[in-house]
Write a protein that holds these residues in place. Structure first.
Motif, short mmCIF file in Angstrom:
data_model
loop_
_atom_site.label_atom_id
_atom_site.label_comp_id
_atom_site.label_asym_id
_atom_site.label_seq_id
_atom_site.Cartn_x
_atom_site.Cartn_y
_atom_site.Cartn_z
N CYS A 62 -2.51 -2.24 1.36
CA CYS A 62 -0.71 -2.65 1.73
C CYS A 62 -0.66 -4.59 1.53
O CYS A 62 -1.19 -5.18 2.11
N PHE A 102 -4.65 0.59 6.27
CA PHE A 102 -4.29 1.02 7.16
C PHE A 102 -5.12 2.68 6.71
O PHE A 102 -5.11 3.15 6.14
N LEU A 146 1.83 1.81 8.66
CA LEU A 146 2.54 0.99 7.52
C LEU A 146 3.76 0.47 7.87
O LEU A 146 4.11 -0.75 7.36
N VAL A 180 0.60 -0.95 -2.77
CA VAL A 180 0.02 -0.27 -1.94
C VAL A 180 -1.39 0.95 -2.94
O VAL A 180 -0.93 1.00 -3.43
#
Length: 341
Positions: free
Chosen positions: A19, A37, A47, A10
Motif C-alpha cells: 500500500c 501487509f 492496513l 493497493v
C-alpha cells in the motif's frame, strides 16, 4: 496548505498487499513510504489501522483487478463502508507508460495506483449481492465444463481415428465425457433454480430471452459478468467493457485494418458467439443486418461479430427498459445507442 484528497494505492498479490498513501495538496502531491501487509483478515485490519495512523482523514482505495486475489480485500473494505475503486490492469499499464515509468515492482505499482486515484475521477466499486455472486460462480463453472467437454470430444475423435487405438483409452474418454455432460446438466439446473428464486430478476430474464437467438444461459452469463449492468452508463461503455469496440487504424493516406479491441470480458464474447451465428440465420431483422454487413465487408466473421455486438446492446436495452423484444423498434434503438458498425 489545505489537503484536498487522499488515496491509497493497493497492489495485491496472492500472499501480500503493498500500500502507498498519496495526498494531493493543491498542486503538490506527496506519497508515503510503501507498507506491506499479508493478504488475509489480519493484514486487512492492519492496513486500516495504518491508514488511520496517517491522520484523521477520509481516504479512498484504488485496487487493480488482478485475477481473484483482490476480491477478499475489496469485499472487506466495502463491508466497512470504505470508498474503493477497482481498475482494469490495462488501464494502469497504459497510465504507467504515460508517466514514462520503466521500473515495475510492487512498491512502484502501489504508488502508480495511488497517483492514478488522485488524478482521475473514478467510479466507486459496487459490491455484487450474494445472489449475483452465486450466479456468476455457476455461469463460469458452466462455461468451464463446456470447454472441457469440447476438449475431451476432440481427444476421443483423434484417438478413434488413430492407428490401433486402445479400447481402454476410448472407454475412459467416453466415461469422462459422460461425467462432464451430467455435471453440465446439474449446473444448469442449479442455475435455473437460483434465478427463479428471485421473481423480479426471473421476470426480466424471460423478457430478455424473447430475442431470437438469445438463450437463458446466454442472458444469465451477460448479466452475471456485468453485475446486472450495475455500473454500465450507456451502450458504448458496455461494448468497450466486453472488448467488442472497434479499433480503427487510419492516419493520413494510410488506411489500416479495423478490428475489435478484445480488451475486455472474454466470457461475454464467448457466450455471444453461437447466439450470433443463430441470430444471423433465424432472426429476420438481424439476418438483414448481417447480410448488409457482409455485402460491404465480405468476411463472415466481421458480420458475426457485428451481430454479437448488436445482441449485447439489445440485451442491455431490454433489461434497462424491462420490456420484451419488439423486433425493428429495438434494432433501431440499438443503432441510435451505439452507432453503425
Amino acid at each position: 496548505m489545505k489537503t484536498t484528497k487522499h488515496c491509497v494505492g493497493v497492489d495485491v498479490s496472492k500472499d501480500s498487499i503493498v500500500c502507498c498513501l498519496g495526498s494531493s495538496q493543491q498542486e503538490i502531491t506527496v506519497f508515503s513510504r510503501p507498507k506491506t501487509f499479508t493478504n488475509d483478515l489480519k493484514g486487512f485490519g492492519q492496513l486500516l489501522d495504518w491508514c488511520l495512523q496517517q491522520g484523521d482523514k477520509e481516504v479512498s482505495f484504488v485496487l487493480e483487478a488482478t485475477g481473484v486475489y483482490y476480491e477478499r480485500l475489496a469485499f472487506w473494505l466495502d463491508d466497512r463502508n470504505q470508498q474503493l475503486s477497482v481498475v482494469l490492469p490495462n488501464k494502469i499499464k497504459h497510465y504507467s507508460k504515460s508517466l514514462n515509468i520503466k521500473t515495475k515492482t510492487d512498491n512502484v505499482d502501489a504508488q502508480i495506483l495511488s497517483r492514478f486515484g488522485l488524478e482521475r475521477k473514478l467510479d466507486y466499486w459496487k459490491m455484487p449481492t450474494k445472489f449475483m455472486r452465486e450466479i456468476k460462480s455457476l455461469t463460469r463453472e458452466y462455461q468451464e465444463a463446456k470447454v472441457k467437454i469440447v476438449a475431451a470430444k476432440n481427444q476421443l475423435h483423434a484417438k478413434e481415428h488413430s492407428y490401433n487405438c486402445l479400447v481402454s483409452v476410448s472407454r475412459r474418454l467416453k466415461r469422462q465425457i459422460s461425467l462432464l455432460e451430467n455435471q453440465l446438466l446439474e449446473i444448469e439446473a442449479e442455475l435455473r433454480t437460483t434465478v427463479m428464486s428471485d421473481t423480479l430478476f426471473y421476470d426480466k430474464i424471460t423478457k430478455v430471452i424473447t430475442i431470437p437467438g438469445v438463450s437463458f444461459i446466454t442472458a444469465i452469463i451477460v448479466l452475471a459478468e456485468t453485475n446486472g449492468f450495475a455500473l454500465v452508463k450507456n451502450a458504448k461503455q458496455l461494448v468497450s467493457y466486453c472488448g467488442l469496440d472497434i479499433q480503427h487504424n487510419q492516419s493520413g493516406g494510410h488506411e489500416g485494418k479495423s478490428k475489435i479491441s478484445k480488451k475486455g470480458n472474454s466470457f461475454i464474447r464467448k457466450a455471444l458467439y453461437m447466439p450470433a451465428l443463430a441470430a444471423s440465420r433465424y432472426n429476420k431483422d438481424l439476418k438483414v443486418f448481417y447480410e448488409r454487413i457482409i455485402d460491404r465487408k465480405p468476411a463472415k466473421k466481421i458480420g458475426i461479430t457485428a451481430v454479437a455486438r448488436k445482441l449485447l446492446i439489445l440485451i442491455y436495452i431490454l433489461w434497462k427498459n424491462d420490456q420484451e423484444y419488439i423486433f425493428e423498434e429495438q434494432i433501431n434503438n440499438a443503432v441510435m445507442e451505439v452507432g453503425r458498425y
